[in-house]
Each structure stands twice: as structure tokens, then as C-alpha cells.
Design a protein around this motif. Structure first.
Motif, PDB file in Angstrom:
ATOM      1  N   UNK A 119       0.807  -1.216   0.000  1.00  0.00           N
ATOM      2  CA  UNK A 119       0.000   0.000   0.000  1.00  0.00           C
ATOM      3  C   UNK A 119       0.840   1.265   0.000  1.00  0.00           C
ATOM      4  N   UNK A 120       0.427   2.216  -0.829  1.00  0.00           N
ATOM      5  CA  UNK A 120       1.014   3.549  -0.875  1.00  0.00           C
ATOM      6  C   UNK A 120      -0.100   4.575  -0.748  1.00  0.00           C
ATOM      7  N   UNK A 121       0.275   5.746  -0.240  1.00  0.00           N
ATOM      8  CA  UNK A 121      -0.660   6.871  -0.173  1.00  0.00           C
ATOM      9  C   UNK A 121      -0.058   8.043  -0.922  1.00  0.00           C
ATOM     10  N   UNK A 122      -0.870   8.679  -1.767  1.00  0.00           N
ATOM     11  CA  UNK A 122      -0.451   9.841  -2.545  1.00  0.00           C
ATOM     12  C   UNK A 122      -1.276  11.040  -2.122  1.00  0.00           C
ATOM     13  N   UNK A 123      -0.617  12.135  -1.796  1.00  0.00           N
ATOM     14  CA  UNK A 123      -1.278  13.326  -1.276  1.00  0.00           C
ATOM     15  C   UNK A 123      -0.984  14.509  -2.185  1.00  0.00           C
ATOM     16  N   UNK A 124      -2.021  15.201  -2.635  1.00  0.00           N
ATOM     17  CA  UNK A 124      -1.838  16.356  -3.510  1.00  0.00           C
ATOM     18  C   UNK A 124      -1.161  17.512  -2.798  1.00  0.00           C
TER      19      UNK A 124
ATOM     20  N   UNK B  71      -8.124  -0.610   7.359  1.00  0.00           N
ATOM     21  CA  UNK B  71      -8.515   0.463   8.274  1.00  0.00           C
ATOM     22  C   UNK B  71      -7.296   1.274   8.711  1.00  0.00           C
ATOM     23  N   UNK B  72      -6.194   0.581   8.968  1.00  0.00           N
ATOM     24  CA  UNK B  72      -4.985   1.294   9.377  1.00  0.00           C
ATOM     25  C   UNK B  72      -4.432   2.152   8.246  1.00  0.00           C
ATOM     26  N   UNK B  73      -4.500   1.655   7.021  1.00  0.00           N
ATOM     27  CA  UNK B  73      -4.015   2.432   5.874  1.00  0.00           C
ATOM     28  C   UNK B  73      -4.877   3.668   5.653  1.00  0.00           C
ATOM     29  N   UNK B  74      -6.181   3.522   5.801  1.00  0.00           N
ATOM     30  CA  UNK B  74      -7.094   4.659   5.656  1.00  0.00           C
ATOM     31  C   UNK B  74      -6.837   5.689   6.752  1.00  0.00           C
ATOM     32  N   UNK B  75      -6.617   5.219   7.995  1.00  0.00           N
ATOM     33  CA  UNK B  75      -6.321   6.134   9.099  1.00  0.00           C
ATOM     34  C   UNK B  75      -5.004   6.875   8.841  1.00  0.00           C
TER      35      UNK B  75
ATOM     36  N   UNK C  59     -13.625  12.458   4.460  1.00  0.00           N
ATOM     37  CA  UNK C  59     -14.538  11.624   3.682  1.00  0.00           C
ATOM     38  C   UNK C  59     -13.723  10.547   2.972  1.00  0.00           C
ATOM     39  N   UNK C  60     -14.162   9.313   3.094  1.00  0.00           N
ATOM     40  CA  UNK C  60     -13.473   8.179   2.486  1.00  0.00           C
ATOM     41  C   UNK C  60     -14.392   7.515   1.471  1.00  0.00           C
ATOM     42  N   UNK C  61     -13.945   7.460   0.220  1.00  0.00           N
ATOM     43  CA  UNK C  61     -14.730   6.835  -0.845  1.00  0.00           C
ATOM     44  C   UNK C  61     -13.943   5.623  -1.344  1.00  0.00           C
ATOM     45  N   UNK C  62     -14.422   4.430  -0.963  1.00  0.00           N
ATOM     46  CA  UNK C  62     -13.784   3.201  -1.416  1.00  0.00           C
ATOM     47  C   UNK C  62     -14.606   2.561  -2.527  1.00  0.00           C
TER      48      UNK C  62
ATOM     49  N   UNK D  10     -18.199   0.647  -2.263  1.00  0.00           N
ATOM     50  CA  UNK D  10     -18.671   0.799  -0.892  1.00  0.00           C
ATOM     51  C   UNK D  10     -19.264   2.188  -0.722  1.00  0.00           C
ATOM     52  N   UNK D  11     -20.215   2.345   0.218  1.00  0.00           N
ATOM     53  CA  UNK D  11     -20.771   3.678   0.478  1.00  0.00           C
ATOM     54  C   UNK D  11     -19.705   4.603   1.049  1.00  0.00           C
ATOM     55  N   UNK D  12     -19.821   5.899   0.743  1.00  0.00           N
ATOM     56  CA  UNK D  12     -18.912   6.884   1.315  1.00  0.00           C
ATOM     57  C   UNK D  12     -19.095   6.932   2.824  1.00  0.00           C
ATOM     58  N   UNK D  13     -18.005   7.160   3.542  1.00  0.00           N
ATOM     59  CA  UNK D  13     -18.075   7.234   5.000  1.00  0.00           C
ATOM     60  C   UNK D  13     -17.095   8.277   5.491  1.00  0.00           C
ATOM     61  N   UNK D  14     -17.233   8.663   6.754  1.00  0.00           N
ATOM     62  CA  UNK D  14     -16.330   9.635   7.351  1.00  0.00           C
ATOM     63  C   UNK D  14     -15.531   8.995   8.478  1.00  0.00           C
ATOM     64  N   UNK D  15     -14.242   9.431   8.563  1.00  0.00           N
ATOM     65  CA  UNK D  15     -13.397   8.973   9.661  1.00  0.00           C
ATOM     66  C   UNK D  15     -12.788  10.199  10.327  1.00  0.00           C
ATOM     67  N   UNK D  16     -12.454  10.062  11.591  1.00  0.00           N
ATOM     68  CA  UNK D  16     -11.785  11.134  12.320  1.00  0.00           C
ATOM     69  C   UNK D  16     -10.297  11.076  12.001  1.00  0.00           C
ATOM     70  N   UNK D  17      -9.732  12.208  11.629  1.00  0.00           N
ATOM     71  CA  UNK D  17      -8.314  12.263  11.268  1.00  0.00           C
ATOM     72  C   UNK D  17      -7.464  12.570  12.487  1.00  0.00           C
TER      73      UNK D  17
END
Length: 343
Positions: A233-238, A280-284, A305-308, A311-318
Motif C-alpha cells: 500500500x502507498x498513499x499519494x497526497x496532492x 482500516x490502518x491504511x485509511x487512518x 470523507x473516504x470513498x472506497x 462501498x458507500x462513502x463514509x467519514x473517519x476522524x483524522x
């Protein structure tokens, strides 16, 4: 007698000089620009072709170019640049184009000893031989210090009107450009992102940790900050609005390797993609990065907001701590420091 040749045109001074020298001898020139995923000077080549009055054809790499990048026979330069292998690949494409348009030979602006990775005398010989061009490849700027090619021996080109430049100095090349009436004299540039140290880290990260990476994974390297979460897994941030839009567009492509798309729900900040397994850990981790590079002023908690996919869109606390701890462990941005060197 052949009065037609194909010229590799990057848009730099050397390739422009090579073309002008052929034009001075009454030889028709067809310009060819080779575009890879990592090329960044297409506008420059188009402008150069316009200034020189030659027709420009742009060709791109096939998917086998990525295999060349992963395992170059002649190695890398200071970055992830497999220059000799790339030139062989490029000239092989040029040879096919030459045959299609019934031209007689190929020229390039290479100068003996100018670039340490691909323009040593032995490198030039290797490139000509393995692209199956041999003495159909003429380098007008250094021709008089190299063995005469077929166009010279046959009298298609007057060798006495060519040059014998050697080394990295550009003073005499600039003087020649002025003498030949070139309107603009471009500054030196590789035009290739693979020579850039930070970008090379991203490339080696894929080569080492994700050898199965596809074209999409390499295309998106030019966008955003890249963080390695784990081997999958990688994460890319604008970093700005344009990169946010580019990442969103990349996520929508049919061959996208991204599995989740994240954006701030109640604060200002960047967008992010998760490529690979979106646990879940990668999303967090990704959500924490958005908060780290964003601006939350409250009240309440920062929400992402997390769109997978599927799956339905959901919100997580950052939480920034989720991102900082993992990033510190793996080497921080732009990607893992363990990936700086090729295998």
C-alpha cells in the motif's frame, strides 16, 4: 543518393544544431520526438521543429519500456535513468520510422563525452550497434572524431562540413548556433524526470517493493507526495489544486490501482489516494496525512470523507499521530528511504 534523413529532436540545442547542419547541405529532415512516461519537454520539441521548419512526429513507448526500466542491461545513472538502454530503445523505434518513410539514415545531436552516462565513445558504439543501425547513425556534431558512417562514405553528406566537438563545454556549440542563425538557444536539460533524485526514489520504491507495478502506478508518480504504508500500500497526497484534480482523475481511470479516495469533510486540505489494500490502518494513515498538510480550526473533530470502490462513502476522524508514527518508521516523504538505490 539519399537526400532524406530522420532526426531525433528533443528540442535542445544539440539536436537543433544537428538538423540545421543537414539542412545546410540540402538534406530533407523528418524530426522524431520520443515520448516516455517520464519525458517533460514536448512543448520545447514542438517549438524547435517549428523554428527549424521541419515536420515533427511524436512516438511513445510501449509497455515493454517498463521492463527496460526495471532491469536495464547497461545500468542506471545517478538517478533511475537507464540512459544507454533507453537510447537503444529509442533508436530502434527511429529505425522502424526511417524504414516506413523510406529515409536513408538517422542523425542525432549527441556529442562525444558530453553526458557521462550515455555519450562516452564506447556508449555511442554500443547504442548504434544494438539498435541495429550501425553506420546508418550519423552524429554531425562529433562526426569528425568518429568513424565515417555510410552517409559520409557514400557522399550523401559532406564530412568536411561536419564537426568534431568533444566534452561538456557548450561555448563552441552556442557560437555555432548563432552562426547558423538559430532564433533561440535552449539551455541544457535532460527533459527526463528519471534523472531527478527525489523522483528516482519513487521509481526505485516501485521497482523494489512493488515489482508487479503497472503502467498506472508509474504514470501517477508525477503527482503529489508519495508515502509507503507497507509492501502492498502507498498513499499519494496532492500538494496543490492541480495535483488534487490530477489524483482524482487518475482514480477514475479504468486501470487505476487506487482503491480509496479521501478528501477533507470539514477543513481545508489536500486530497489523497490509497493505492493497494485500503485496510482500516491504511485509511487512518491517509486521513492523518490530510490533516498534517491541511488546516483544521474546529470546532469538533477533523473529519475526512473516504470513498472506497464498491462501498458507500463514509467519514473517519483524522489524527496526525496516525500518519507521523508510520511515516517516521518507513522514512517519511516522498517515499521510503530504503528505496534510494536500485537492486
Amino acid at each position: 543518393m539519399s537526400k532524406r534523413c530522420v532526426a531525433l529532436l528533443s528540442g535542445g540545442l544539440d539536436s537543433m544544431l544537428a538538423i540545421r547542419l543537414m539542412q545546410e547541405q540540402g538534406i530533407e529532415v523528418e524530426a522524431l520526438n520520443f515520448k516516455t512516461l517520464f519525458t517533460c519537454c514536448q512543448d520545447q520539441s514542438a517549438q524547435a521543429a517549428h523554428d527549424l521548419g521541419v515536420r515533427l512526429t511524436v512516438v511513445s513507448q510501449d509497455d515493454d519500456y517498463l521492463e527496460l526500466l526495471r532491469k536495464p542491461e547497461y545500468g542506471y545513472g545517478k538517478g533511475a535513468n537507464p540512459c544507454v538502454d533507453c537510447r537503444i530503445y529509442m533508436f530502434d523505434k527511429a529505425k522502424r520510422f526511417m524504414e516506413q518513410i523510406d529515409a536513408g539514415f538517422i542523425i542525432s545531436g549527441e556529442v562525444v563525452g558530453q553526458r557521462p552516462m550515455s555519450q562516452k565513445r564506447t556508449d555511442l558504439e554500443v547504442i548504434a550497434h544494438h539498435s541495429h543501425l550501425d553506420d546508418l547513425l550519423l552524429r554531425p556534431l562529433s562526426a569528425r572524431v568518429l568513424h565515417p558512417t555510410l552517409p559520409e562514405r557514400e557522399g550523401w553528406v559532406d564530412r568536411e562540413k561536419l564537426y568534431g566537438f568533444v566534452g561538456r563545454s557548450r561555448k563552441e556549440l552556442i557560437a555555432l548556433g548563432k552562426k547558423l542563425g538559430l532564433r533561440s538557444l535552449p539551455t541544457p536539460s535532460t527533459g527526463c524526470a528519471l534523472t531527478e533524485p527525489l523522483f528516482s526514489q519513487k521509481v526505485f520504491d516501485l521497482i523494489q517493493i512493488q515489482p508487479q507495478a503497472r503502467r498506472w502506478d508509474y504514470e501517477v508518480l508525477r503527482q503529489g507526495r508519495h508515502f509507503r504504508f507497507d509492501a502492498e500500500t502507498k498513499v499519494m497526497v496532492g500538494r496543490n489544486e492541480a495535483e488534487n484534480d490530477a489524483l482524482k482523475y487518475a482514480h477514475q481511470l479504468p486501470d487505476a490501482a487506487s482503491t480509496a479516495y479521501l478528501y477533507p469533510a470539514n477543513f481545508l486540505g489536500p486530497f489523497a489516494l490509497v493505492a493497494g489494500r485500503a485496510s482500516e490502518k491504511a485509511v487512518a494513515f491517509a486521513a492523518g496525512l490530510l490533516l498534517k498538510y491541511g488546516k483544521f480550526e474546529g470546532p469538533g473533530e477533523p473529519l475526512v470523507e473516504v470513498v472506497q470502490r464498491d462501498q458507500p462513502s463514509r467519514q473517519v476522524v483524522a489524527a496526525v499521530s496516525d500518519a507521523v508514527e508510520t511515516a517516521r518508521t518507513l522514512g517519511s516523504e516522498p517515499t521510503s528511504r530504503r528505496s534510494q538505490q536500485p537492486i
